[in-house]
Design a protein around this motif. Sequence first.
Motif, mmCIF file in Angstrom:
data_model
loop_
_atom_site.group_PDB
_atom_site.id
_atom_site.type_symbol
_atom_site.label_atom_id
_atom_site.label_comp_id
_atom_site.label_asym_id
_atom_site.label_seq_id
_atom_site.Cartn_x
_atom_site.Cartn_y
_atom_site.Cartn_z
ATOM 1 N N VAL A 136 1.278 4.375 -3.285
ATOM 2 C CA VAL A 136 1.119 5.831 -3.212
ATOM 3 C C VAL A 136 2.457 6.568 -3.310
ATOM 4 N N GLU A 164 0.839 -1.206 0.000
ATOM 5 C CA GLU A 164 0.000 0.000 0.000
ATOM 6 C C GLU A 164 0.869 1.249 0.000
ATOM 7 N N GLN A 165 1.949 1.219 0.740
ATOM 8 C CA GLN A 165 2.839 2.371 0.709
ATOM 9 C C GLN A 165 3.442 2.542 -0.695
ATOM 10 N N THR A 189 2.778 5.793 10.563
ATOM 11 C CA THR A 189 2.900 6.463 9.271
ATOM 12 C C THR A 189 3.080 7.968 9.454
ATOM 13 N N GLN A 213 3.753 10.403 2.048
ATOM 14 C CA GLN A 213 2.982 9.402 2.792
ATOM 15 C C GLN A 213 3.837 8.155 2.932
ATOM 16 N N ARG A 214 4.419 8.018 4.113
ATOM 17 C CA ARG A 214 5.382 6.925 4.322
ATOM 18 C C ARG A 214 5.097 6.148 5.594
ATOM 19 N N ARG A 242 -5.745 4.248 4.464
ATOM 20 C CA ARG A 242 -5.668 3.414 3.272
ATOM 21 C C ARG A 242 -5.221 1.987 3.620
ATOM 22 N N LEU A 280 -2.500 7.633 4.538
ATOM 23 C CA LEU A 280 -1.880 6.328 4.315
ATOM 24 C C LEU A 280 -2.351 5.323 5.368
#
Length: 165
Positions: A104, A100-101, A127, A111-112, A135, A132
Amino acid sequence: MSKNEPRAHDRSHRDRQIDEVGHDPYHARSKPAEPAVCPQCGLIYHKGRWQRAARPEKANEYVCPACHRANDRNPAGYITLTGPYLGAHGEELRRLIKNEQERVAESHPLQRIMQIEDENGKLIVTTTDVHLARRIGDALHAAFQGELSVKYSPDEFLVRVNWTR
Ligand SMILES: [Zn+2]
């Protein structure tokens, strides 16, 4: 629609609840003179946005909001995974979280994931951004079912996502 209203395109990516949380104070503070480069991750600040780009010849060094949060050890999102399912499926769950990371990373490089840690049988993911975290919670729920809860803190730019199965 006022002048300060975000463009429709930007708004469509936002979740109403997140609007109610307000804006990330780390972003509000991060208005360096352009162009700027983050000395830690190499992102470029250009046209009011941190992005992946070639380093301009003369760039001011300025730590980006994502690195700043990591330096402060101050996550915007916490995802806590609990339940017996974790025991045998830890690797699958971690893989989905990292995927997922990666999805994006190109479009939203701030967004990490900060850390993924095992803690007394729980998996705790932090995060740099609320979006994120949300998500990842939705992706866990879609892929593995289980129970998902999402709580935004009304006073800070913070979300706590709990997933259990
Ligand atoms: Zn950075």
